[in-house]
Design a protein around this motif. Structure first.
Motif, PDB file in Angstrom:
ATOM      1  N   PRO A  46      22.636  23.669 -30.411  1.00  0.00           N
ATOM      2  CA  PRO A  46      23.971  23.783 -29.815  1.00  0.00           C
ATOM      3  C   PRO A  46      24.350  22.511 -29.060  1.00  0.00           C
ATOM      4  O   PRO A  46      23.545  21.982 -28.300  1.00  0.00           O
ATOM      5  CB  PRO A  46      23.837  24.964 -28.851  1.00  0.00           C
ATOM      6  CG  PRO A  46      22.436  25.450 -28.933  1.00  0.00           C
ATOM      7  CD  PRO A  46      21.691  24.693 -29.968  1.00  0.00           C
ATOM      8  N   GLY A  47      25.553  22.006 -29.306  1.00  0.00           N
ATOM      9  CA  GLY A  47      26.004  20.800 -28.610  1.00  0.00           C
ATOM     10  C   GLY A  47      25.746  19.531 -29.398  1.00  0.00           C
ATOM     11  O   GLY A  47      26.316  18.488 -29.084  1.00  0.00           O
ATOM     12  N   PHE A  48      24.871  19.613 -30.417  1.00  0.00           N
ATOM     13  CA  PHE A  48      24.682  18.420 -31.243  1.00  0.00           C
ATOM     14  C   PHE A  48      25.918  18.243 -32.113  1.00  0.00           C
ATOM     15  O   PHE A  48      26.496  19.205 -32.598  1.00  0.00           O
ATOM     16  CB  PHE A  48      23.405  18.533 -32.105  1.00  0.00           C
ATOM     17  CG  PHE A  48      22.183  17.988 -31.401  1.00  0.00           C
ATOM     18  CD1 PHE A  48      21.741  18.577 -30.230  1.00  0.00           C
ATOM     19  CD2 PHE A  48      21.490  16.893 -31.895  1.00  0.00           C
ATOM     20  CE1 PHE A  48      20.626  18.075 -29.560  1.00  0.00           C
ATOM     21  CE2 PHE A  48      20.387  16.386 -31.236  1.00  0.00           C
ATOM     22  CZ  PHE A  48      19.942  16.968 -30.061  1.00  0.00           C
ATOM     23  N   PRO A  49      26.328  17.002 -32.301  1.00  0.00           N
ATOM     24  CA  PRO A  49      27.611  16.767 -32.934  1.00  0.00           C
ATOM     25  C   PRO A  49      27.533  16.934 -34.437  1.00  0.00           C
ATOM     26  O   PRO A  49      26.637  16.404 -35.080  1.00  0.00           O
ATOM     27  CB  PRO A  49      27.883  15.302 -32.606  1.00  0.00           C
ATOM     28  CG  PRO A  49      26.532  14.684 -32.523  1.00  0.00           C
ATOM     29  CD  PRO A  49      25.622  15.757 -31.989  1.00  0.00           C
ATOM     30  N   MET A  88      28.340  12.108 -27.929  1.00  0.00           N
ATOM     31  CA  MET A  88      26.885  12.133 -28.130  1.00  0.00           C
ATOM     32  C   MET A  88      26.136  12.565 -26.865  1.00  0.00           C
ATOM     33  O   MET A  88      24.910  12.648 -26.871  1.00  0.00           O
ATOM     34  CB  MET A  88      26.388  10.757 -28.569  1.00  0.00           C
ATOM     35  CG  MET A  88      26.776  10.357 -29.980  1.00  0.00           C
ATOM     36  SD  MET A  88      25.970  11.379 -31.238  1.00  0.00           S
ATOM     37  CE  MET A  88      24.312  10.679 -31.233  1.00  0.00           C
ATOM     38  N   ARG A  89      26.871  12.812 -25.786  1.00  0.00           N
ATOM     39  CA  ARG A  89      26.180  13.084 -24.516  1.00  0.00           C
ATOM     40  C   ARG A  89      25.249  14.301 -24.561  1.00  0.00           C
ATOM     41  O   ARG A  89      24.093  14.204 -24.129  1.00  0.00           O
ATOM     42  CB  ARG A  89      27.208  13.197 -23.373  1.00  0.00           C
ATOM     43  CG  ARG A  89      26.547  13.453 -22.031  1.00  0.00           C
ATOM     44  CD  ARG A  89      27.497  13.226 -20.870  1.00  0.00           C
ATOM     45  NE  ARG A  89      26.877  13.686 -19.627  1.00  0.00           N
ATOM     46  CZ  ARG A  89      27.352  13.439 -18.416  1.00  0.00           C
ATOM     47  NH1 ARG A  89      28.462  12.752 -18.277  1.00  0.00           N
ATOM     48  NH2 ARG A  89      26.741  13.899 -17.347  1.00  0.00           N
ATOM     49  N   SER A 131      36.886  -1.273 -26.768  1.00  0.00           N
ATOM     50  CA  SER A 131      37.800  -0.184 -27.146  1.00  0.00           C
ATOM     51  C   SER A 131      38.619   0.324 -25.966  1.00  0.00           C
ATOM     52  O   SER A 131      39.599   1.026 -26.155  1.00  0.00           O
ATOM     53  CB  SER A 131      36.995   0.978 -27.713  1.00  0.00           C
ATOM     54  OG  SER A 131      36.352   1.620 -26.640  1.00  0.00           O
ATOM     55  N   GLY A 132      38.176   0.013 -24.760  1.00  0.00           N
ATOM     56  CA  GLY A 132      38.877   0.539 -23.591  1.00  0.00           C
ATOM     57  C   GLY A 132      38.361   1.894 -23.161  1.00  0.00           C
ATOM     58  O   GLY A 132      38.643   2.348 -22.053  1.00  0.00           O
ATOM     59  N   ALA A 133      37.595   2.549 -24.021  1.00  0.00           N
ATOM     60  CA  ALA A 133      37.043   3.857 -23.668  1.00  0.00           C
ATOM     61  C   ALA A 133      35.685   3.676 -22.987  1.00  0.00           C
ATOM     62  O   ALA A 133      35.076   2.611 -23.061  1.00  0.00           O
ATOM     63  CB  ALA A 133      36.883   4.719 -24.917  1.00  0.00           C
ATOM     64  N   ASN A 134      35.250   4.736 -22.325  1.00  0.00           N
ATOM     65  CA  ASN A 134      33.916   4.723 -21.721  1.00  0.00           C
ATOM     66  C   ASN A 134      33.445   6.175 -21.657  1.00  0.00           C
ATOM     67  O   ASN A 134      34.202   7.051 -21.226  1.00  0.00           O
ATOM     68  CB  ASN A 134      33.964   4.091 -20.313  1.00  0.00           C
ATOM     69  CG  ASN A 134      32.580   3.855 -19.726  1.00  0.00           C
ATOM     70  OD1 ASN A 134      31.813   4.789 -19.528  1.00  0.00           O
ATOM     71  ND2 ASN A 134      32.260   2.608 -19.467  1.00  0.00           N
ATOM     72  N   PRO A 135      32.219   6.459 -22.083  1.00  0.00           N
ATOM     73  CA  PRO A 135      31.749   7.857 -22.120  1.00  0.00           C
ATOM     74  C   PRO A 135      31.536   8.452 -20.741  1.00  0.00           C
ATOM     75  O   PRO A 135      31.337   9.663 -20.626  1.00  0.00           O
ATOM     76  CB  PRO A 135      30.420   7.751 -22.884  1.00  0.00           C
ATOM     77  CG  PRO A 135      29.949   6.358 -22.641  1.00  0.00           C
ATOM     78  CD  PRO A 135      31.199   5.518 -22.584  1.00  0.00           C
ATOM     79  N   LEU A 136      31.585   7.640 -19.697  1.00  0.00           N
ATOM     80  CA  LEU A 136      31.337   8.161 -18.353  1.00  0.00           C
ATOM     81  C   LEU A 136      32.628   8.440 -17.590  1.00  0.00           C
ATOM     82  O   LEU A 136      32.583   8.856 -16.426  1.00  0.00           O
ATOM     83  CB  LEU A 136      30.441   7.190 -17.563  1.00  0.00           C
ATOM     84  CG  LEU A 136      29.036   7.028 -18.161  1.00  0.00           C
ATOM     85  CD1 LEU A 136      28.232   6.003 -17.381  1.00  0.00           C
ATOM     86  CD2 LEU A 136      28.297   8.368 -18.197  1.00  0.00           C
ATOM     87  N   ILE A 137      33.768   8.212 -18.240  1.00  0.00           N
ATOM     88  CA  ILE A 137      35.030   8.574 -17.585  1.00  0.00           C
ATOM     89  C   ILE A 137      35.037  10.088 -17.356  1.00  0.00           C
ATOM     90  O   ILE A 137      34.761  10.856 -18.281  1.00  0.00           O
ATOM     91  CB  ILE A 137      36.242   8.117 -18.427  1.00  0.00           C
ATOM     92  CG1 ILE A 137      36.329   6.587 -18.404  1.00  0.00           C
ATOM     93  CG2 ILE A 137      37.542   8.748 -17.919  1.00  0.00           C
ATOM     94  CD1 ILE A 137      37.399   5.988 -19.296  1.00  0.00           C
TER      95      ILE A 137
END
Ligand code: HPA
Length: 266
Positions: A46-49, A88-89, A131-137
């Motif tokens: 569960p939660g794996f993409p 991917m978190r 890209s301007g994105a960050n997974p920690l936002i």
């Protein structure tokens, strides 16, 4: 512990892998070299993409590679699939929870450096998150302020370079620049990437590096170059080319890893 980590621990039984590899587009052949392989489909975790990108399998493979107990994530989800840089978190958190310490990220990439040709392999020394994105936002804790000065672990990079020498394979070094994709870059963007200090461009890896450092994992990364960046040759780019070309550099990367991995885990 998360449901994904519980499920993964369950399926691992007595195995305690400390090294996990994430395979990029078209690099799935490495899985065939795993001994005593157990295949765990992402849908069981569960939660794996579940990624729908062709060339990405969607399973965890547990087993032995070059005598090292490893977990291979065959298939990643990309920012461009749903606009979620943190996709991917949950998977990376599950790796951490079952005891993984080292995260080895691989990808297929375009070269913007004339000295790095398609079919060759580049060790990622550093990256540019363009890209301007960050997974920690959105991460609410102070842990979000992750230091990135040595994002790509110096000792693991040394191990890769020694592995390449032992394998008698060329291993370039360079800077990987993350574009969101999924459209490829324009020739002007490729010229910009070069001016800004990139050697390769791609649509993955950087979010996982940031998340990996956030989780306290040691990160190492390598790009398999499948093409020159847009406008560097007359040719149009395509995902078919990525998938067709990736196994060439992928075989080289596999030989390098066979020598480098035993040095990682020590
Ligand atoms: N650009 C971005 N991503 C890529 C490329 C490219 O040229 N080749 C393989 N992945």
């Amino acid at each position: 512990m998360s449901a994904a980590a519980d499920a993964l621990r369950d399926r691992l039984g007595a195995r305690r892998p400390r090294v996990a590899l994430v395979l990029g587009s078209g690099l799935g052949a490495l899985v065939r070299e795993v001994e005593d392989a157990h295949h765990i489909p992402y849908r069981d975790l569960p939660g794996f993409p579940v990624s729908a990108v062709s060339g990405h399998a969607g399973e965890v493979v547990s087993g032995w590679l070059a005598g090292v107990d490893v977990l291979i994530l065959s298939g990643r989800i990309h920012y461009y699939e749903a606009g979620n840089a943190a996709a991917m978190r949950p998977a990376l958190e599950a790796l951490k929870a079952v005891g993984v310490e080292i995260l080895c990220l691989t990808n297929a990439a375009g070269s913007v450096n004339p000295a790095i040709a398609p079919g060759e392999v580049m060790l990622i020394d550093d990256h540019i998150a363009f890209s301007g994105a960050n997974p920690l936002i959105g991460e609410p804790t102070d842990a979000r302020f992750v230091g990135m000065t040595s994002a790509y672990d110096p000792q693991l990079r040394e191990a890769m370079l020694r592995g390449a020498i032992k394998a008698e394979e060329a291993l370039h070094r360079g800077v990987y620049m993350w574009f969101s994709g999924p459209s490829f870059e324009t020739p002007a963007e490729i010229r910009m990437a070069r001016v800004l200090g990139a050697d390769a461009v791609g649509m993955s890896t950087v979010p996982e590096t940031i998340l990996g450092r956030f989780l306290g994992l040691r990160v190492v990364g390598a790009s398999v170059v499948t093409n020159f960046g847009a406008g560097m040759t007359g040719a149009e780019l395509s995902h078919t080319e990525t998938k067709d070309m990736a196994p060439i550099g992928g075989a080289k990367l596999a030989r390098i890893l066979a020598h480098a991995l035993p040095e990682f885990a020590l």
